[in-house]
Design a protein around this motif. Structure first.
Motif, PDB file in Angstrom:
ATOM      1  N   LYS A   1      33.670  41.336  27.396  1.00 54.63           N
ATOM      2  CA  LYS A   1      32.957  41.775  28.511  1.00 54.63           C
ATOM      3  C   LYS A   1      33.618  41.784  29.991  1.00 54.63           C
ATOM      4  O   LYS A   1      33.723  42.913  30.748  1.00 54.63           O
ATOM      5  N   ALA A   2      34.189  40.786  30.166  1.00 52.70           N
ATOM      6  CA  ALA A   2      34.824  40.676  31.325  1.00 52.70           C
ATOM      7  C   ALA A   2      36.003  41.520  31.610  1.00 52.70           C
ATOM      8  O   ALA A   2      36.169  42.356  32.503  1.00 52.70           O
ATOM      9  N   LEU A   3      36.936  41.589  30.196  1.00 49.10           N
ATOM     10  CA  LEU A   3      37.914  42.477  30.584  1.00 49.10           C
ATOM     11  C   LEU A   3      37.482  43.946  30.521  1.00 49.10           C
ATOM     12  O   LEU A   3      38.227  44.778  31.382  1.00 49.10           O
ATOM     13  N   ARG A   4      36.619  44.330  29.646  1.00 51.61           N
ATOM     14  CA  ARG A   4      36.175  45.849  29.901  1.00 51.61           C
ATOM     15  C   ARG A   4      35.665  46.166  31.460  1.00 51.61           C
ATOM     16  O   ARG A   4      35.721  47.255  31.892  1.00 51.61           O
ATOM     17  N   GLU A   5      34.859  45.102  32.081  1.00 52.61           N
ATOM     18  CA  GLU A   5      34.267  45.403  33.409  1.00 52.61           C
ATOM     19  C   GLU A   5      35.552  45.551  34.369  1.00 52.61           C
ATOM     20  O   GLU A   5      35.446  46.301  35.289  1.00 52.61           O
ATOM     21  N   LEU A   6      36.558  44.458  34.258  1.00 56.92           N
ATOM     22  CA  LEU A   6      37.580  44.733  35.012  1.00 56.92           C
ATOM     23  C   LEU A   6      38.475  46.193  34.706  1.00 56.92           C
ATOM     24  O   LEU A   6      38.996  46.881  35.774  1.00 56.92           O
TER      25      LEU A   6
END
Lengths: 475, 475
Positions: free
Chosen positions: B380-385
């Motif tokens: 999720k963090a990577l998608r957000e970034l």
């Protein structure tokens, strides 16, 4: 006065000013001298790293001078005039570092010129039929269609890899011939001249690259494969002596060179691909016969890179481990002075166990010995394989080392599995730690994106500014 | 007769022979048609993958046609004659896919031509002083020295990266001007013409690339960074759903696409470096302002590649694990039918525990949940970034996901460490398994070298042929 030496001239009078100007000049001179010397050292390093670079530079000079001399020999090329300049142009553009590279470029140039020349003469004849008004229009349409189609063909990976330069020359020659509004007979004479001068240029390049200190792409590819295996072996040797050996691990494991030696292997793909592409075109030379299996070097390279990738994972795990253990150790050091028993200091596994003085000392020693054996035998096998490639002999003892390493790994696995509790958690532990490594790296990525967002003035998301959560990610 | 249909025509008489020839022709035609259709599909795919490729091809055609039309406009370029062809040549050679690439090549070509032209005219003046006999010798010496020095400068990494094409053009122009035996006044006129035509060519290229559907290297670099993060997220999402989720792991984990999605990230360095090099030269466009921090994309790319490398290690560990567990499971399956309880099948950790039905079920479930949470939150963090980069907004909720992932990893670590036995062996187990991975890969390398030794006819080592050890490395 001694202390304020540098600031002094600025506050002194006329004499001082003149001396300050002189000093400034001297300082500038010294700065220039030191930067020139630095540049000289850099050049010297480049030359020492591979003396063939100097040879190549001189070879380009030689080939170019040879072709220019041809131009001065009037009786030979008298009636060709300006066309001779194409030979000079060819030498400058075609001459590459390796024999294979020069050969590919030369062949591409020659064949592309020939094909485009024929096509362009045909186009001229066709356009001739349309009369004086239609001719330029038709030629312009031809140029547009051919240039577009040829440019699109460069996006096909196979064409890009092998014929990229040929396609450029094809478009170039076709446009030049199509645009020049000569009569067809004169065109054929010109095309003939141009092809001959290009052939002279290519021949000069080939003779110079093949007969004056040749640099074979195949040989470089061969040496690269061996050097990569040596680097992998160096990592394992360093691991054995620094982490599992009698003297290791030292205090400052992170700064050891062996933990980073695999990096150049990781990035060797582009070099390898182009060398292998060139090598396939080179004539037999030395021990490399006709239809030598060059593509196998690419397979070997892919495996080496995968191995290097695993090494990177292991190295980053070890670095994280050492860091956290050094912190833990130093804090423990004050609480339990007697914790640092010889065995506990002398091995990586011991580092782990130093937090648990009550730990199973026997298993720690066994694991250390086994890990050392695995590393050492794998390193020996890799060294043997690298030597076998270098000498072009069948690797004889690599299998012995390999089976010793596999046996040690199996024994260790079995020993760890003997204790039911250990076996149960082993795989969970591995997956969990690898995942934790991923988390650490994802965190670094998040920080990097934050930096980017700052320096690139990213906007704050408009609808979210109210509920913008700022949570300090634990460090 | 039906069965022997293919062989029949060969043994039948005249009528059959004719039909066989027809059949052969038809078959050849069909083969040709299908290969042409296949090639067409390939071209179609290339065009659909990035429609800007078609646009670029048409743009090259357009620029070339524009320049050719200039040639036909007699009043404008009447007195320049053949020099106009240099404009055509410039367009063909300078036109690149991205605006930055075209700009770099154009500037390199223009400045290198200017510098080399001045130097060559100077050399001519100097050589003039030496009389008719000395002139060609001195010019040849100049060409040799300059070509050698310039070629050597290409081995300096900074020059290679930015000015490689400029150096080629420098050598080319200097040699061409130096070799051509015109008088100096005529030379200056020619040099002026050549520079003007080159400027016309470069201007045509730039106008076409900037104003007709421009392809910005900076934008591509920006999108590449976001796409790489998306691929990393895809791996973690796949991990969560296939390995730690409700439905996983399936029977055939090895064939899942998500386990290989990081591969293209691993090899993105060369593309990234060249795009970043081009982007620095591009004028401000869209949201990318003057002096945009392009080099930060390279930092981000390096971190992404390291993350991908860790993913490769994890993926290869999971694949090895699944393979060995599937074998173990199938053999166990016959002995203990009741071993495949729901939880035991439904998670990777369960796969591990299936060998030990008496295992700690609670820990298994906890580890599975924690691993799933770590993967999901990191993803999720990577998608957000990635989304933040794409939209150029400050990432707001990435930190929340990141800290959730870190918290889950810490909790799992603490839980594993709670049991003293587990904590003790965890690190040993990780190092040992990573080392075992290295052994497996080293074995593959050894096999690859063996294959090479066979197909490249490596010699047997002469002194060792007697004691040549052939040990069957365990499989």
């Amino acid at each position: 006065m001694e202390v304020h030496h540098q600031a002094a001239p600025a506050v002194s009078g006329g004499e001082g000013s003149r001396s300050s100007a002189g000093e400034l000049l001297a300082r500038c001179g010294a700065g220039l001298c030191s930067s020139v010397a630095g540049f000289g050292r850099k050049l010297g390093k480049i030359a020492r790293d591979d003396p063939r670079r100097v040879a190549h530079s001189l070879k380009v000079g030689l080939a170019l001078t040879l072709v220019s001399v041809l131009y001065y020999v009037r009786p030979l090329f008298n009636n060709w005039g300006l066309s001779t300049l194409w030979a000079v142009l060819t030498v400058v553009v075609v001459m590459e570092y390796t024999v294979g590279g020069t050969l590919i470029k030369g062949l591409n140039r020659a064949f592309a010129t020939l094909a485009a020349g024929f096509l362009a003469v045909g186009a001229h004849k066709l356009a001739d039929l349309c009369g004086a008004k239609g001719e330029p229009v038709l030629l312009a349409v031809f140029v547009f269609l051919l240039a577009s189609a040829a440019t699109f063909s460069r996006f096909i990976p196979e064409v890009k890899a092998r014929y990229d330069y040929g396609v450029t020359i094809f478009i170039l020659t076709f446009s030049l011939v199509a645009v020049s509004s000569y009569r067809v007979e004169e065109l054929i004479r010109l095309a003939h001249q141009r092809f001959c001068t290009i052939a002279v240029g290519v021949a000069t390049c080939l003779l110079t690259t093949v007969f004056v200190i040749p640099v074979w792409a195949g040989e470089d590819l061969h040496k690269l494969a061996a050097a990569n295996l040596d680097k992998l072996a160096e990592f394992l040797e360093g691991l054995e002596s620094e982490c599992f050996g009698e003297n290791g691990p030292g205090e400052n494991l992170e700064s050891k060179a062996f933990l980073y030696v695999y990096k150049s292997v990781l990035h060797s793909k582009a070099t390898e691909d182009s060398l292998s592409n060139f090598a396939k075109w080179e004539p037999p030379h030395g021990k490399f016969f006709f239809r030598y299996p060059w593509s196998q070097y690419q397979n070997l390279g892919a495996l080496s890179r995968q191995c290097a990738s695993s090494m990177q994972a292991l190295a980053s795990y070890i670095i994280t481990l050492t860091k956290s253990q050094v912190t833990a150790n130093s804090s423990l050091h004050f609480r339990h002075q007697r914790i640092r028993e010889p065995c506990l200091i002398y091995s990586l596994t011991a580092l782990v166990f130093s937090q648990h003085p009550e730990a199973n000392l026997e298993l720690c020693l066994k694991a250390r010995t086994a890990c050392g054996e695995i590393s050492l035998n794998s390193a020996k096998a890799l060294r043997e394989l690298s030597a076998a490639i270098r000498m072009m002999t069948v690797p004889s003892s690599a299998k012995t080392h390999m089976s010793a390493a596999i046996k040690a790994a199996r024994t260790l696995g079995a020993e760890l599995a003997e204790d039911d509790d250990l076996a149960k958690v082993m795989h969970v532990a591995v997956v969990a730690s690898l995942l934790s490594e991923l988390v650490v790296q994802t965190k670094k990525i998040a920080e990097s994106v934050d930096n980017l967002a700052k320096s690139a003035h990213f906007k704050k998301p408009e609808e979210d500014t109210q509920k913008d959560v700022v949570i300090n990610v634990g460090s």
